[in-house]
Design a protein around this motif. Structure first.
Motif, PDB file in Angstrom:
ATOM      1  N   CYS A  78       0.848  -1.185   0.000  1.00  0.00           N
ATOM      2  CA  CYS A  78       0.000   0.000   0.000  1.00  0.00           C
ATOM      3  C   CYS A  78       0.891   1.245   0.000  1.00  0.00           C
ATOM      4  CB  CYS A  78      -0.910   0.002   1.233  1.00  0.00           C
ATOM      5  SG  CYS A  78      -1.934   1.481   1.424  1.00  0.00           S
ATOM      6  N   HIS A  79       0.546   2.223  -0.812  1.00  0.00           N
ATOM      7  CA  HIS A  79       1.295   3.482  -0.855  1.00  0.00           C
ATOM      8  C   HIS A  79       0.849   4.346   0.319  1.00  0.00           C
ATOM      9  CE1 HIS A  79       2.028   7.616  -2.891  1.00  0.00           C
ATOM     10  NE2 HIS A  79       3.126   7.211  -2.279  1.00  0.00           N
ATOM     11  N   VAL A  80       1.668   4.402   1.371  1.00  0.00           N
ATOM     12  CA  VAL A  80       1.325   5.139   2.589  1.00  0.00           C
ATOM     13  C   VAL A  80       2.164   6.408   2.653  1.00  0.00           C
ATOM     14  CG1 VAL A  80       1.116   5.072   5.096  1.00  0.00           C
ATOM     15  CG2 VAL A  80       0.776   2.980   3.765  1.00  0.00           C
ATOM     16  N   VAL A  81       1.491   7.542   2.745  1.00  0.00           N
ATOM     17  CA  VAL A  81       2.144   8.849   2.842  1.00  0.00           C
ATOM     18  C   VAL A  81       1.772   9.478   4.180  1.00  0.00           C
ATOM     19  CG1 VAL A  81       2.227  11.193   1.901  1.00  0.00           C
ATOM     20  CG2 VAL A  81       2.203   9.229   0.350  1.00  0.00           C
ATOM     21  N   TYR A  82       2.783   9.984   4.877  1.00  0.00           N
ATOM     22  CA  TYR A  82       2.594  10.570   6.204  1.00  0.00           C
ATOM     23  C   TYR A  82       3.051  12.025   6.163  1.00  0.00           C
ATOM     24  CZ  TYR A  82       3.992  11.348  11.156  1.00  0.00           C
ATOM     25  OH  TYR A  82       4.185  11.860  12.409  1.00  0.00           O
ATOM     26  N   ILE A  83       2.146  12.929   6.503  1.00  0.00           N
ATOM     27  CA  ILE A  83       2.429  14.362   6.558  1.00  0.00           C
ATOM     28  C   ILE A  83       2.328  14.796   8.019  1.00  0.00           C
ATOM     29  CG2 ILE A  83       1.667  16.651   5.808  1.00  0.00           C
ATOM     30  CD1 ILE A  83       0.387  15.157   3.358  1.00  0.00           C
ATOM     31  N   PRO A  84       3.438  14.992   8.717  1.00  0.00           N
ATOM     32  CA  PRO A  84       3.369  15.342  10.143  1.00  0.00           C
ATOM     33  C   PRO A  84       2.618  16.648  10.377  1.00  0.00           C
ATOM     34  CG  PRO A  84       5.588  14.662   9.527  1.00  0.00           C
ATOM     35  CD  PRO A  84       4.828  14.829   8.259  1.00  0.00           C
ATOM     36  N   GLY A  85       1.959  16.718  11.542  1.00  0.00           N
ATOM     37  CA  GLY A  85       1.224  17.910  11.925  1.00  0.00           C
ATOM     38  C   GLY A  85       1.907  18.648  13.058  1.00  0.00           C
ATOM     39  N   ASN A  86       1.170  19.499  13.755  1.00  0.00           N
ATOM     40  CA  ASN A  86       1.763  20.272  14.839  1.00  0.00           C
ATOM     41  C   ASN A  86       1.964  19.446  16.107  1.00  0.00           C
ATOM     42  OD1 ASN A  86      -1.210  20.471  14.687  1.00  0.00           O
ATOM     43  ND2 ASN A  86      -1.045  21.643  16.589  1.00  0.00           N
TER      44      ASN A  86
END
Length: 268
Positions: A78-86
């Motif tokens: 699975c193509h998993v993308v993680y965009i960190p938050g605050n």
């Protein structure tokens, strides 16, 4: 024991899981992930609440299972993308790298086969449009903590009565004119970003208010959270977008049909 069927989708967006925070609804999230898989899985910030973990060490087995399942999905193709938050900001220093097969990005441009180019970011970039002072931020944080405890007590009572989960915070936000104005400013800031980037829509989280809207011909998607609302946004294999609530009672909150499908229906 009966086996539950698994639905396969084009994409799933999740944000504001807040793993490591006592109010995280990890049991609902696990149930959702076990029933839904996708070619693309986007984690749009505040996955692990590192701020909460600095105040109190809280990491139950259910939270570890969620993190392990996300990593397992990435290792399985699975193509998993993680965009960190605050709340997981320290992870932003690893943007451009990998965490156990999970891609880490500051922001990401997803090319949807049905909805065009969608900009993915957490949304804390728009905080200046929401609050006017540090004192207001402080009072807001304390009020939110109180709402979360009320939410917990309210739903404990509902479970004892055999009733499904219901978000207290969502009801309060809808009843507060000040909150409505702040949410409106957030939407307008997101829309301005869409127009500046010349993309077809935006997917964000941060404010814990799930929405799936068409604003001036552009998509505005807020995935909600797994502390108050227990929501995810799903892009089905036929392009339908669905904002889905998942607890004891599963239901779609809103849906959007791709414009291409609408045009084809009119021609038939």
């Amino acid at each position: 024991m009966t086996q539950t069927s698994t639905a396969y989708h084009q994409a799933i967006w999740l944000s504001d899981l807040h793993l490591g925070e006592p109010h995280c609804r990890a049991e609902y999230l696990l149930a959702f992930l076990e029933k839904h898989q996708a070619e693309h899985l986007f984690l749009v910030g505040d996955v692990v609440d590192m701020q909460a973990l600095t105040r109190r060490q809280y990491w139950p087995e259910s939270h570890q299972k969620v993190l392990a399942l996300l990593c397992q999905r990435a290792r399985s193709g699975c193509h998993v993308v993680y965009i960190p938050g605050n709340h997981d900001m320290p992870m932003r220093q690893y943007a451009g790298g990998l965490f156990d097969c999970i891609e880490i990005h500051q922001q990401y441009l997803y090319h949807s086969p049905y909805h065009g180019r969608l900009l993915l970011l957490h949304g804390d970039e728009f905080d200046r449009q929401l609050c006017s002072s540090k004192l207001e931020n402080w009072f807001g944080d304390k009020a939110y903590d109180l709402v979360l405890w009320l939410n917990q007590l309210w739903n404990l009572g509902r479970r004892l009565l055999g009733l499904p989960y219901q978000s207290v915070a969502r009801m309060l936000k809808r009843c507060s004119s000040k909150a409505e104005r702040a949410m409106g400013r957030f939407r307008q800031a997101a829309l301005a970003r869409v127009l500046a980037e010349q993309v077809d829509g935006i997917v964000c989280g941060h404010i814990h208010l799930p929405e799936l809207l068409n604003l001036q011909g552009k998509l505005y998607i807020n995935t909600g959270d797994w502390v108050e609302n227990c929501t995810a946004v799903i892009e089905h294999s036929d392009g339908r977008l669905e904002l889905s609530h998942f607890s004891e009672a599963k239901k779609p909150l809103s849906r959007l049909v791709p414009q291409r499908a609408v045009a084809m229906a009119k021609c038939s």
